[in-house]
Design an enzyme around this catalytic site. Structure first.
Site, PDB file in Angstrom:
ATOM      1  N   GLY C  37       0.723  -1.416   0.103  1.00 30.94           N
ATOM      2  CA  GLY C  37      -0.261   0.081  -0.044  1.00 30.94           C
ATOM      3  C   GLY C  37       0.637   1.338  -0.006  1.00 30.94           C
ATOM      4  CB  CYS C 247     -25.652  -8.423 -19.485  1.00 33.51           C
ATOM      5  SG  CYS C 247     -24.616  -8.260 -21.102  1.00 33.51           S
ATOM      6  CB  CYS C 250     -24.141 -12.664 -21.085  1.00 31.07           C
ATOM      7  SG  CYS C 250     -23.788 -11.772 -19.711  1.00 31.07           S
ATOM      8  CB  CYS C 271     -20.750  -7.821 -19.387  1.00 32.69           C
ATOM      9  SG  CYS C 271     -21.787  -8.749 -18.527  1.00 32.69           S
ATOM     10  CB  CYS C 277     -19.803 -10.409 -21.582  1.00 34.92           C
ATOM     11  SG  CYS C 277     -21.554 -10.381 -22.348  1.00 34.92           S
TER      12      CYS C 277
END
Lengths: 284, 251, 287
Positions: C37, C247, C250, C271, C277
Site C-alpha cells: 500500500g 446485460c 449475456c 457487461c 460476457c
C-alpha cells in the site's frame, strides 16, 4: 482535616526559555524588563521568553497577561509543542495517569497529544476549524483522529458537544464558514472538548468578538472549565477575560514573568511597575 | 491566644508603592494586631480610609501584606500562615476555610442565583443535592423572590444581587467569613432578614470579621467592635462601650 | 514471471526499456511488495505512450514481461478498446510475449478501470494503470503534509471527508478510486476501478501492482493481503447496483454493468468485461 496540599499539577512549565539567536550570560542579563527589550543590543539575539515557570492543576485556570511581544505567545507555542524551546521543560499529566514531557516529544507524539490530551482554542476560529466543512465534521475530525469509527456514535457525540456549547443543532450540518464569529468560537470549544483533554489552552478566546457576544462565550467557557475539571491556561491582554476565567495569573513583559499572584490580587494590588501600568490602563 | 482562636493578625503592615505616580508610597495599614475567636463576630469601625477594607483584603490576600502575619487556625488546630501561603494553596483555603462577601456581586451575568449559590456550596465541599437544598433555603431566608431564582443575574437590581451574594457567601459557611458592607443596598425589611442570617453564623461557630457603615448593624451583630484609625487599631472592646463612644463622636 | 525470485533475476533489455530501467522499476516493485500500500517513488521513463495513457502500467508490465509470458490488456473491461490494443501491440512487439483475452491463460493482466470478472489465481499478476495514486489528494494539497499523514497513518481528514459526504448526500457518493486500508496500514486509492471491483482485491490470491506514470509512483497489494474499504462500522460498504439491470448480451445481473442510452429513451445495460460476457454467451450457447 487540614489538607491544603494541592493536587499534583496537570500542566507544569519549568524554567522555560526560548531565544532566537545565540545566547550566553550577557544576552540573558542584558535583555528583559530591566533592559526594556527582549532583543539583545549587541548580538541581535531575541530572548522571546526566559525563566518562565508555572503550573496548573485540574479544575484550575491560570492567566497569562501581557502585551504583544511579551513572550506569552512563545510560552503558549512551547506548551502546544509548536516550537521546541531553547531550554526548560513542559510536562502534562494525561488522563490515563501517564506523563507527557512535551519538550522531549517528536512531532508525531505532539500531534497525538493534541488529539487526545491537549486542546487549543485559537483567537481566530479559522486556525482551529476547517471553515469549509460542517460543524459536525469539524468535531468528527477530532473524534476520528482518536479512533472513532461509528457514524451514529460520532453524530451523537458531536450533537452532545454542540448542545453543551450552545450551538443550535439545526446548524450541525452547515459549513462553519456560514457561522457568525461567536458561533464559530462555540464550535471551536466543542471540538476542543471532543476527546475530553486534560489541558486546554485558550488564546485570546473572545478577542475580535462583539462585547455582548464575547460575554456569552466567556460565560460558556467559565461553565465548561468548572464542569470538565480541565486545567486551563488563558492567554489574554484583556483583564476582564482574565478576571472572569482565572484564579491565578502571571504577568509577562519583554519575555519574563514580572509578577505572579492571585488574579484578584494582581488586579487590585499589582506590585510591579509594569503590572500597575497595565491595570491602570485597563481601569482607566 | 486561646485554642478557640480562628484568626490572628500580627503586626500587619500594608503600603502601596505607586510606581507610575513618582514612586509614591501610601500606607494603608501600619501595624495591626487582631484576634478573632470561634463564633465571635468582630465588627471593624472607623472613618473611611481608616484601613478597614484594606485589612479584610490583606487577610483574604486580595492585597499582599507588606509585612506581618495573618494566621488562620483550622478546626484541627493547624495554623495556616495565609500571608506566606502559595497561590494555589491560598485558592484552596479560600474555598472551604475563608470566605469574603463584598458589597457587589461578582458573577457572570448569564448565571442564575440558584447556580451561583449552589456552586458556592459545592466549592465548600457540599454535595450537589445538599447544596441545591441549602441554596433554596438561603435564597428563601434572604427573601429573594422565587421567580428570580432561575433568571440571569444581569436582570437583578442592586439589592437583589447583594442578597444573592450574601446567600453564596453564607451557604455551608467557611471557618472565617469576611464581610465588607454586605447589606448596604438593602431596604429595611430585607436588611433585617440579612442581618438574621449573619447573626446565625455566629451561632454556628463561624468567626466573622465585618465592616458595616451603620452602627445599628454592629449593635445587632457584633460581639466585639474594633475601631481603626490611620491604618491601625485605636480601640477594641465590647459593643456597648464602643458604640456609646462612637455615638457621642457622631453627635 | 510469478515470484519474487523471478523479479530479482536479471533480464535483458527489451525494445522499450533498457536493463537499467527494468532493474530500477523492479526495485520499486519489490519495495512496494515489501510495504503493501505504500507509494514507492520511481524514475518514470519516457514511454512510447503519453503519460496519462497508461505509461505507469506499461512500465510496470515492461519491467516484468518476457517472451514466455501471456498477456491480456483491457481498457474499461474491453480487450478491444483503442488504448488496450495499442498497449498490447507495444508490449508484444517489445517482449515477444503472446496475447490472450482469456484471463485463465494469462500470466499478466494489464488493465485500466476494471478487474476481470473471471477470478484470477495465485501466480498471475494484475497491473493497474493509475492516473492519480494519492488517495488523500482531495483532502490535502500540501505534499509534505500528505507524506506525514501516510507516515503517521493519520487518516482523520479522509474520515472527515467520508463523514461530510454522508451528511451532505445521505450516502457515500465516491464512485471510483474508493480509499482502502491495505494490510491495516496504508490507505490507497483503488484507482480508477469502480466500487464493484473493490471487494475482489481483499485477500486476492494474486499480486496486484499499481503504476502511476505521471505521478511516478508504484504501489502493490501482495497476494492474500487485507484490503478494507474505509467505511464507518455502521455504514456498510456498498457496490454499485441497479435493480432490474441485466446485460443485454449475456443476461448477467451479477457483473459490473455499464449503461447505454437508448434512442427511444431509457437505457440498456451490458457487461463492462467483454471477454467474460462473450465466454458466458458461448457457454450458454453450448448448453
Amino acid at each position: 482535616m487540614t489538607n491544603i496540599t494541592p493536587v499534583a499539577p496537570t500542566l507544569a512549565v519549568v524554567g522555560l526559555g526560548h531565544a532566537y539567536g545565540g545566547i550566553d550570560d550577557t544576552t540573558i542579563a542584558e535583555t528583559g524588563p530591566a533592559a526594556g527589550t527582549s532583543k539583545h543590543a549587541r548580538t541581535g539575539t531575541v530572548v522571546a521568553a526566559w525563566d518562565v515557570s508555572f503550573d496548573v492543576a485540574g479544575g484550575e485556570a491560570l492567566g497569562v497577561i501581557g502585551e504583544s511581544g511579551s513572550g506569552k505567545s512563545t510560552v503558549m507555542k512551547s506548551i502546544a509543542g509548536d516550537i521546541m524551546p531553547t531550554t526548560g521543560r513542559v510536562t502534562l499529566q494525561r488522563g490515563d495517569g501517564t506523563t507527557a514531557v512535551i519538550t522531549e516529544m517528536s512531532p508525531a507524539e505532539i500531534r497525538a497529544l493534541r488529539v487526545n490530551d491537549l486542546s487549543i482554542v485559537h483567537q481566530n476560529p479559522a486556525d482551529g476549524l476547517d471553515l469549509r466543512i460542517t460543524a459536525g465534521g469539524n468535531i468528527a475530525d477530532r473524534l476520528t483522529a482518536a479512533g472513532w469509527r461509528n457514524f451514529a456514535a460520532i453524530r451523537e457525540r458531536a450533537a452532545e458537544l454542540l448542545t453543551r456549547t450552545e450551538v443550535p443543532l439545526d446548524r450541525m450540518d452547515d459549513p462553519v464558514g456560514s457561522f457568525s464569529g461567536g458561533m464559530r468560537q462555540r464550535v471551536q470549544l466543542a471540538k476542543a472538548l471532543a476527546n475530553t483533554p486534560s489541558v486546554v489552552l485558550l488564546d485570546e478566546p473572545t478577542t475580535g468578538l462583539d462585547a455582548s457576544i464575547a460575554a456569552g462565550v466567556l460565560d460558556l467557557i467559565r461553565g465548561l472549565l468548572d464542569e470538565f475539571g480541565l486545567a486551563a491556561v488563558v492567554v489574554s491582554h484583556d483583564f476582564s477575560v482574565i478576571e472572569m476565567l482565572t484564579q491565578r495569573c502571571v504577568v509577562m513583559q519583554h519575555g519574563r514573568v514580572v509578577e505572579h499572584g492571585l488574579t484578584d490580587q494582581l488586579l487590585e494590588d499589582p506590585a510591579h511597575p509594569y503590572s500597575q501600568r497595565l491595570v491602570g490602563a485597563a481601569r482607566a | 491566644m486561646s485554642s478557640q482562636s480562628v484568626l490572628d493578625v500580627v503586626q500587619l503592615h500594608k503600603s502601596f508603592v505607586l510606581h507610575n505616580i513618582d514612586g509614591r508610597r501610601v500606607d494603608a495599614l501600619t501595624g495591626v494586631d487582631l484576634h478573632v475567636n470561634v463564633g465571635e463576630h468582630v465588627a471593624l469601625a472607623g472613618s473611611s480610609g481608616a484601613g478597614k477594607s484594606s485589612l479584610l483584603k490583606c487577610i483574604y490576600r486580595t492585597y499582599t501584606p507588606t509585612s506581618g502575619d495573618v494566621i488562620l487556625t483550622d478546626t484541627d488546630g493547624t495554623r495556616l500562615a495565609l500571608s506566606a501561603l502559595g497561590e494555589r494553596e491560598m485558592v484552596m483555603v479560600r474555598g472551604r476555610r475563608l470566605g469574603y462577601v463584598s458589597q457587589f456581586l461578582r458573577a457572570q451575568p448569564r448565571r442564575t442565583p440558584m447556580d451561583i449559590v449552589t456552586a458556592a456550596g459545592i466549592l465548600r465541599g457540599t454535595d450537589v443535592t445538599t447544596a441545591r437544598v441549602l441554596a433554596m433555603e438561603a435564597l428563601d431566608r434572604l427573601r429573594l423572590d422565587k421567580g428570580l431564582w432561575d433568571v440571569h443575574t444581569s436582570v437583578l437590581s442592586g439589592g437583589e444581587r447583594q442578597r444573592v451574594n450574601l446567600a453564596a457567601g453564607t451557604i455551608s459557611p467557611p471557618r472565617l467569613l469576611l464581610l465588607d458592607e454586605p447589606v448596604s443596598a438593602l431596604d429595611p425589611a430585607n436588611r433585617t432578614a440579612a442581618l438574621d442570617v449573619i447573626a446565625d453564623l455566629s451561632a454556628q461557630g463561624v468567626a466573622v470579621l465585618s465592616v458595616f457603615h451603620d452602627l445599628e448593624a454592629m449593635e445587632r451583630l457584633a460581639s466585639r467592635i474594633v475601631v481603626m484609625r490611620d491604618g491601625r487599631i485605636e480601640s477594641d472592646g465590647p459593643p456597648i462601650e464602643i458604640l456609646s463612644t462612637l455615638r457621642a463622636v457622631a453627635r | 514471471m510469478s515470484t519474487v525470485r523471478d523479479l530479482v533475476a536479471t533480464r535483458r533489455d527489451n525494445a522499450v526499456m533498457d536493463a537499467g530501467a527494468v532493474r530500477a522499476i523492479r526495485r520499486a516493485i519489490l519495495t512496494a511488495i515489501a510495504v503493501p500500500g505504500y507509494q514507492v517513488p520511481f524514475g518514470s521513463r519516457e514511454m512510447p505512450v503519453a503519460r496519462g495513457w497508461g505509461s505507469g502500467g506499461l512500465q510496470v508490465t515492461m519491467a516484468l514481461v518476457g517472451s514466455a509470458d501471456v498477456v491480456k490488456v483491457i481498457d474499461q473491461g474491453d480487450d478491444e478498446g483503442v488504448n488496450a490494443v495499442n498497449l498490447r501491440r507495444l508490449i508484444l512487439r517489445a517482449s515477444g510475449a503472446t496475447e490472450t483475452d482469456d484471463v485463465s491463460e494469462s500470466t499478466i493482466v494489464q488493465t485500466r478501470h476494471r478487474i476481470p470478472e473471471a477470478g484470477m489465481v495465485d501466480g498471475q499478476i494484475l497491473v493497474l494503470q493509475v492516473p492519480e495514486p494519492e488517495p488523500l489528494r482531495g483532502v490535502e494539497r500540501d505534499t509534505r503534509e500528505l507524506e506525514r499523514m501516510h507516515a503517521e497513518a493519520d487518516y482523520a481528514k479522509m474520515w472527515v471527508s467520508l463523514y461530510e459526504d454522508r451528511v451532505r448526500n445521505g450516502m457515500i457518493t465516491r464512485t471510483t478510486g474508493y480509499p482502502c486500508v491495505v494490510a491495516g496500514r496504508y490507505v490507497i486509492s483503488t484507482t480508477p476501478i469502480p466500487r464493484w471491483d473493490v471487494p475482489a482485491l481483499h485477500r486476492a490470491p494474486y499480486l496486484a501492482l499499481f503504476g502511476a506514470g505521471r505521478a511516478k509512483r508504484i504501489y502493490a497489494i501482495p497476494p492474500d493481503t487485507t484490503v478494507e474499504p474505509m467505511t464507518f462500522e455502521d455504514v456498510p460498504f456498498e457496490v454499485e447496483f441497479t435493480p432490474g439491470a441485466r446485460c443485454r448480451h449475456c443476461g448477467s445481473d451479477d457483473s459490473y454493468l455499464v449503461s447505454t442510452p437508448r434512442e427511444e429513451g431509457g437505457e440498456t445495460w451490458a457487461c463492462s468485461d467483454t471477454s467474460w460476457c462473450r465466454a458466458r454467451r458461448h457457454q450458454r450457447g453450448a448448453q
